[in-house]
Design an enzyme around this catalytic site. Structure first.
Site, PDB file in Angstrom:
ATOM      1  N   ASP A  51       0.809  -1.465   0.100  1.00  0.00           N
ATOM      2  CA  ASP A  51      -0.210   0.260  -0.071  1.00  0.00           C
ATOM      3  C   ASP A  51       0.776   1.377   0.124  1.00  0.00           C
ATOM      4  OD1 ASP A  51      -2.960  -0.732   0.395  1.00  0.00           O
ATOM      5  OD2 ASP A  51      -1.918  -2.052   1.999  1.00  0.00           O
ATOM      6  N   ASP A  83      -6.298   1.603   5.950  1.00  0.00           N
ATOM      7  CA  ASP A  83      -7.348   0.950   5.892  1.00  0.00           C
ATOM      8  C   ASP A  83      -6.986   0.025   4.758  1.00  0.00           C
ATOM      9  OD1 ASP A  83      -7.291   3.002   3.902  1.00  0.00           O
ATOM     10  OD2 ASP A  83      -9.318   3.094   3.441  1.00  0.00           O
ATOM     11  N   ASP A 139      -7.073  -3.268   2.955  1.00  0.00           N
ATOM     12  CA  ASP A 139      -7.961  -4.155   2.858  1.00  0.00           C
ATOM     13  C   ASP A 139      -7.693  -5.416   1.888  1.00  0.00           C
ATOM     14  OD1 ASP A 139      -7.866  -2.681   0.519  1.00  0.00           O
ATOM     15  OD2 ASP A 139      -9.970  -2.098   0.521  1.00  0.00           O
ATOM     16  N   ASP A 140      -6.594  -5.677   1.349  1.00  0.00           N
ATOM     17  CA  ASP A 140      -6.293  -6.931   0.668  1.00  0.00           C
ATOM     18  C   ASP A 140      -4.739  -7.191   0.974  1.00  0.00           C
ATOM     19  OD1 ASP A 140      -4.147  -5.583  -1.603  1.00  0.00           O
ATOM     20  OD2 ASP A 140      -5.812  -4.247  -1.405  1.00  0.00           O
ATOM     21  N   TYR A 158       4.423   0.589  -1.999  1.00  0.00           N
ATOM     22  CA  TYR A 158       4.502   0.487  -3.298  1.00  0.00           C
ATOM     23  C   TYR A 158       5.969   1.139  -3.778  1.00  0.00           C
ATOM     24  CZ  TYR A 158      -0.348   0.242  -3.871  1.00  0.00           C
ATOM     25  OH  TYR A 158      -1.781  -0.085  -3.885  1.00  0.00           O
ATOM     26  N   ARG A 174     -14.352   0.189   1.701  1.00  0.00           N
ATOM     27  CA  ARG A 174     -14.579   1.540   1.148  1.00  0.00           C
ATOM     28  C   ARG A 174     -15.874   1.582   0.058  1.00  0.00           C
ATOM     29  NH1 ARG A 174      -8.235   1.300  -1.033  1.00  0.00           N
ATOM     30  NH2 ARG A 174      -7.208   1.087   0.895  1.00  0.00           N
TER      31      ARG A 174
END
Length: 674
Positions: free
Chosen positions: A205, A211, A213-214, A317, A505
């Site tokens: 991320d 948050d 989420d994956d 990233y 989201r």
């Protein structure tokens, strides 16, 4: 005079009843006069300033058409549809009396106002931002003037956070997260959760993301295939269908992402803590496991299941991209286990990306623009974040997971929350074919009606040296939509697509989670998407995008306020052309600017702005077209309306006989000049 004399007023009414009438929309100008634009026609009628006092820009009216001073003019008589009821404006005190000036580029007159009951008018100061409702219109009843009521104060005139609060109020969006609950308990859903906490799942991320989420776990097999397990945060394990939190999430639709801040769809204690797949924390997840062969083809062994996972690597990233693109990341080095996961995921992403490039549609990379704000909400800088290797890896994993969900829901139920795209708008297909034929494109009309044919066209366009034809053809395409039945997504080149990877989201993803849980448990779905869900989601998405754009425009004006004086040169790309000029995007920062025709060429006889063809000709020679890139300077920064006006650095020499041209004569104003 007519109002004071009943006989003359009756005579005027009788005369007006014999005059022709036209229905249309009001178009105002900066010079007091306006035009009545007739629907489905290029006809328009001049409205003198004294008649414009009774209407607003955007009003839909019926007007009588008469001849005054040898010219046809329109006098609005009847209001069909009022353009503005609820609106945002600023307080203006005229002789100590309350007025509101609408925050709209075409509405500059102050409207008489009063504060609604319960709102202390003494709290309203000059320049304050407010929400108001129009309560009187001159064309309705015996009203002679506009009048409005102030409903609420948004913020003070000099508040630097005004761009966010005003924009959220304009689009009637919440300005805070949902209220927290005292406690959260997991629901009994009839699911058996597998314990996958020993597997080295990783998240990738942004540095500041909370948050998450994956999370992903990838196995690269000896035959060149990949086994991918996608774990997605599971907020529906805490939220019951139809309870207060579920209703709140549905009403919001999405997390609101604005430059510099976001407003979560769910309480932060859920989105940023209990459900966020944080490193080292055991979390409930909904998982999809699938095999992708060495050629990037998704196999049929798709399996969804509930699980417990524990991320073993919170990666960014930039670090992952640096590692893969340059061989190392400064100040960071993954463990052997995490490096193995990165390499396996990278291999998977390359296989899928190549498959999509050859068989579906891959969109050209465009950078993201990120505003840097100071502690007091002033703009410090805009950063350009290119799409890098790690971004593409996550993108390919999420697209694969959403394809899998679409297929499973289609097979098991025949419904779900699906994203789809119908290719060309049927009414515009013939016009699109005219462009393609002229460009000698190797496609027939019948091909473009199929998913394979449309995908082939998109790949052919991507391979061209210029983006002109691509930009032009987008004008003839349908919009992406959301519905409760499976349908192809032509723009992506996919036969089915249902998102479920961002339930923190997106409310539509929460619905799909509940459907997938019904697939896993074999029970009846706790929630079934109704026929209105698509329109509901589309409305949320449209308002959020408009809000994001509005805040960005405000911040761009703040940041570029000195660019005119400094004569800063920018690279611009043309993304729209109309008869008044062209709209461009500044590559350095992402700002949108308008270049009016007179700033390209001040001799209107020499310039032609053709919106139908997407070109601008000067002396019958094509000088600009959609997709062109060239240098510009800002000519004006309009703070009040948050607009940027630019001009090309390139200039065009005058014609030889222009110096001897006859001086222009005084003319009546025309719509083109307005």
């Amino acid at each position: 005079m007519f109002q004071d004399n009943p006989l003359l007023a009756q005579l005027k009414k009788q005369i007006q009843e014999t005059l022709p009438k036209k229905e249309g929309t009001i178009k105002a100008t900066d010079r007091g006069f306006g035009f009545l634009e007739i629907d489905n026609s290029k006809d328009s009628f001049f409205i003198p300033p004294n008649y414009m006092k009774n209407v607003m820009h955007g009003d839909r009216v019926i007007a009588v058409i008469r001849t005054e001073k040898e010219r046809e003019v329109a006098e609005p008589q009847e209001l069909v549809e009022q353009c503005m009821t609820r609106f945002i404006g600023r307080i203006k005190l005229i002789r100590d009396r309350l007025h509101v000036v609408p925050d709209h580029p075409q509405l500059k007159d102050a409207i008489k106002a009063r504060a609604m009951k319960g709102l202390n008018p003494e709290l309203l100061k000059e320049g304050d931002w407010v929400v108001a409702n129009m309560t009187r219109h001159p064309l309705v009843g015996d009203n002679k003037t506009f009048f409005c009521e102030v409903q609420e104060k948004i913020t003070d005139s000099n508040d630097k956070i005004a761009p966010w609060w005003v924009t959220l109020a304009r689009h009637d969006l919440p300005n805070a997260e949902p209220a927290p609950q005292d406690s959260w308990n997991m629901l009994e859903e009839g699911l058996e959760r597998r314990d996958l906490t020993d597997l080295p799942f990783i998240t990738i991320d942004g540095e500041s993301t909370k948050d998450m989420d994956d999370a992903l776990y990838t196995v690269a097999k000896e035959d060149g295939s990949f086994e991918l397990t996608v774990a997605i945060a599971d907020p529906t394990s805490y939220i019951t269908v139809g309870d207060s939190m579920d209703k709140e999430a549905r009403q919001r639709g999405f997390t609101i992402y604005l430059p510099g801040r976001n407003i979560p769809m769910l309480p932060r204690e859920l989105s940023d803590e209990l459900c966020s797949l944080m490193e080292g924390e055991k979390r409930p997840a909904l998982c999809c496991q699938v095999t992708v062969d060495k050629d990037g083809v998704i196999q049929d062994n798709i399996e969804f299941f509930a699980a417990w996972i524990q991320s073993q690597g919170r990666l960014s990233y930039d670090n992952v991209s640096d590692l893969l693109e340059h061989g190392n990341a400064e100040g960071w080095a993954p463990s052997d286990v995490i490096r193995q996961q990165i390499d396996a995921l990278h291999g998977f992403a390359n296989a899928r990306s190549e498959w999509r490039a050859n068989n579906a549609v891959v969109f050209p990379d465009r950078p993201d623009y990120r505003f840097e704000l100071s502690a007091d909400n002033d703009v410090v800088a805009i950063h350009t974040d290119p799409r890098r290797t790690a971004n593409r890896m996550i993108e390919e994993a999420m697209i694969t997971a959403n394809i899998c969900a679409g297929r499973v829901l289609q097979e098991k139920f025949g419904f779900g929350v699906y994203n789809y795209h119908n290719g060309f708008n049927p009414e515009k297909l013939d016009a699109a074919m005219d462009f393609l034929t002229e460009a000698e494109a190797p496609f027939e009309k019948e091909q473009l009606l199929t998913l394979d044919g449309f995908s082939s066209l998109r790949r052919w366009l991507n391979a061209l040296d210029t983006t002109y034809l691509d930009n032009r053809l987008r004008k003839f395409q349908a919009y992406s939509e959301v519905g409760n039945k499976p349908a192809p997504h032509y723009a992506m080149g996919l036969d089915v697509y249902a998102t479920w990877t961002s339930p923190i989201r997106k409310y539509g993803d929460m619905i799909n989670h509940r459907l997938l849980k019904a697939v896993i448990s074999g029970l009846e779905p706790s929630q079934v998407p109704d026929d209105e869900v698509g329109e509901e989601i589309a409305n949320h998405r449209r308002h959020h995008r408009m809000a994001e754009r509005d805040v960005a425009d405000w911040l761009y004006v703040r940041l570029l306020k000195d660019a005119v004086k400094d004569e800063t040169v920018f690279t611009a790309e043309v993304f729209d052309i109309n008869r008044a000029g062209m709209r461009v995007r500044l590559i350095e920062n992402g700002a949108a600017a308008f270049i009016p025709g007179p700033l390209i060429m001040d001799n209107k006889k020499r310039i032609e702005c053709n919106g139908d063809l997407g070109v601008i000709n000067i002396d019958n020679v094509r000088e600009f077209q959609l997709g062109d890139m060239f240098e510009v300077k800002l000519a004006e920064v309009r703070t009040a309306t948050r607009q940027l006006v630019a001009k090309p650095v390139k200039t065009f020499p005058p014609l030889v006989d222009e110096q001897q041209a006859e001086a222009p004569k005084t003319e009546q104003p025309t719509e083109e000049k307005a």
